[in-house]
Design an enzyme around this catalytic site. Structure first.
Site, short mmCIF file in Angstrom:
data_model
loop_
_atom_site.label_atom_id
_atom_site.label_comp_id
_atom_site.label_asym_id
_atom_site.label_seq_id
_atom_site.Cartn_x
_atom_site.Cartn_y
_atom_site.Cartn_z
N LEU A 98 2.12 10.36 6.42
CA LEU A 98 1.59 9.41 5.44
C LEU A 98 1.69 8.01 6.03
CD1 LEU A 98 2.99 10.63 2.01
CD2 LEU A 98 0.93 11.34 3.23
N ALA A 100 0.88 -1.18 0.00
CA ALA A 100 0.00 0.00 0.00
C ALA A 100 0.91 1.24 0.00
CB ALA A 100 -0.98 0.00 1.17
N GLN A 117 10.49 1.39 16.15
CA GLN A 117 10.87 0.26 15.30
C GLN A 117 12.30 0.45 14.79
OE1 GLN A 117 8.38 -1.67 12.09
NE2 GLN A 117 9.54 -0.27 10.80
N ARG A 151 -2.25 2.97 6.43
CA ARG A 151 -3.50 2.87 7.17
C ARG A 151 -4.43 4.07 6.91
NH1 ARG A 151 -0.26 -0.13 10.99
NH2 ARG A 151 -1.42 -2.00 11.58
N ASP A 203 8.19 5.37 12.18
CA ASP A 203 8.16 4.25 13.13
C ASP A 203 9.46 4.30 13.94
OD1 ASP A 203 5.67 2.65 12.11
OD2 ASP A 203 6.79 3.20 10.33
N HIS A 223 7.11 5.73 1.44
CA HIS A 223 7.89 4.57 0.98
C HIS A 223 8.78 4.96 -0.21
CE1 HIS A 223 4.15 2.42 2.56
NE2 HIS A 223 5.12 1.88 3.28
P1 AMP Z 1 5.29 -0.07 6.38
O1 AMP Z 1 4.94 -0.43 4.96
O2 AMP Z 1 4.27 0.76 7.06
O3 AMP Z 1 5.76 -1.25 7.18
O4 AMP Z 1 6.55 0.88 6.27
C1 AMP Z 1 7.71 0.50 5.58
C2 AMP Z 1 8.79 1.53 5.85
O5 AMP Z 1 8.34 2.79 5.40
C3 AMP Z 1 9.12 1.67 7.35
O6 AMP Z 1 10.51 1.87 7.50
C4 AMP Z 1 8.35 2.91 7.72
O7 AMP Z 1 8.90 3.61 8.82
C5 AMP Z 1 8.47 3.73 6.46
N1 AMP Z 1 7.41 4.73 6.37
C6 AMP Z 1 6.08 4.52 6.44
N2 AMP Z 1 5.43 5.69 6.37
C7 AMP Z 1 6.36 6.67 6.29
C8 AMP Z 1 6.34 8.09 6.21
N3 AMP Z 1 5.21 8.77 6.22
N4 AMP Z 1 7.52 8.74 6.14
C9 AMP Z 1 8.69 8.07 6.15
N5 AMP Z 1 8.78 6.73 6.22
C10 AMP Z 1 7.64 6.04 6.28
#
Ligand code: AMP
Length: 279
Positions: free
Chosen positions: A184, A32, A153, A187, A150, A37
């Site tokens: 962003l 998504a 994390q 979710r 995150d 990303h």
């Molecule tokens: P996720 O798909 O939510 O597991 O996120 C994958 C990676 O993208 C993780 O390292 C997240 O911290 C990063 N990420 C998600 N949303 C954002 C955002 N708005 N700004 C920067 N990094 C993001």
């Protein structure tokens, strides 16, 4: 762009690149995809010869079944976005095959494993550590890119790399926000248009804490932040902790790097965000 489901095949591709002296950047995601990303992909492309993105909704890191079942899936669009960005390899494993024969490690993360996300999502970081451990062992990238969105994390990943001695450079990237300030997130797709507008007050509240730091104690700020949010959100936690050691900050003198963290629910969607309170 190559798309690979098979772990051994993905490993073979990355190994052959590395044998040819190429550096490899890795961006793990759960799909998504959005600009947050893509910013990680672009950061990787700037610093590496090859960029690998994984799209894998890791079942081990979901503590609630409904959350896993409702996690958005936009695979076709994701692949198109990655192709347009010039990503070299997308790894899209199947959960069963990915974990087949894998011994899930157990870790004691110390305080990191006892606060905020760890407390509120039992087993979450164990799942994150399991998947990243397996990804790193499989792909051994030169660098891996994670978002500060995150933040806890990110700290867990740094801890894991030190613990397992992975020769992987962890690169932290700033949170990408909508114009409203809303971080962003995949979710956000599950929020209504009104919900997305309302959700911007999470960032406003974090910013209020940053701007009011000289006037109030951390404890007072936490109370007023929760007051500001509680009419709109079901607030799970709002905390000010040190961005290095994750100890709660009761007095500003205790921390050189105070950071506010929030988890709040709106329209049944769990949103998290954080902000450094330093100028
Ligand atoms: P996720 O798909 O939510 O597991 O996120 C994958 C990676 O993208 C993780 O390292 C997240 O911290 C990063 N990420 C998600 N949303 C954002 C955002 N708005 N700004 C920067 N990094 C993001």
């Amino acid at each position: 762009m190559e798309i690979e489901k098979n772990k051994a095949e993905a490993k073979a591709i990355v190994t052959s690149w590395k044998e040819n002296g190429l550096s490899v950047g890795f961006v793990p995601t759960m799909g998504a995809l959005h600009e947050g990303h893509l910013m990680l992909i672009r950061a990787s492309q700037k610093e590496n010869d090859k960029t690998v993105c994984s799209i894998f909704v890791n079942p081990l890191q979901f503590n609630r079944k409904e959350d896993l079942e409702n996690y958005p899936n936009t695979m076709e669009q994701d692949l198109e976005m990655l192709e347009n960005e010039g990503c070299d390899l997308v790894f899209v494993p199947n959960a069963e095959a990915f974990y087949d024969g894998v011994v899930i490690p157990t870790y004691d993360f110390g305080l990191l494993g006892k606060t905020m996300e760890a407390l509120h999502r039992p087993g979450h970081f164990e799942g994150v550590a399991a998947v990243i451990n397996e990804f790193f062992k499989t792909l051994l990238p030169t660098r891996a890119y994670f978002g500060e969105k995150d933040f806890q994390q990110l700290a867990i990943i740094k801890w894991l790399v030190a613990k397992e001695n992975f020769p992987v450079n962890i690169v932290a990237c700033k949170t990408v926000r909508a114009e409203s300030g809303l971080a962003l997130s995949s979710r956000n797709l599950r929020l209504s248009a009104d919900g997305r507008q309302l959700a911007a007050s999470i960032y406003e509240t974090l910013h209020y804490c940053k701007n009011s730091k000289s006037n109030f104690s951390p404890t007072t700020l936490v109370t007023s932040a929760i007051d500001k949010l509680k009419n709109t959100f079901d607030v799970e936690y709002f905390e000010i902790v040190d961005g290095e050691n994750f100890q709660q900050v009761d007095k500003w003198e205790e921390s050189a790097n105070p950071r506010a963290f929030v988890a709040a629910h709106l329209e049944g969607v769990r949103l998290i965000d954080n902000l450094s309170l330093n100028p």
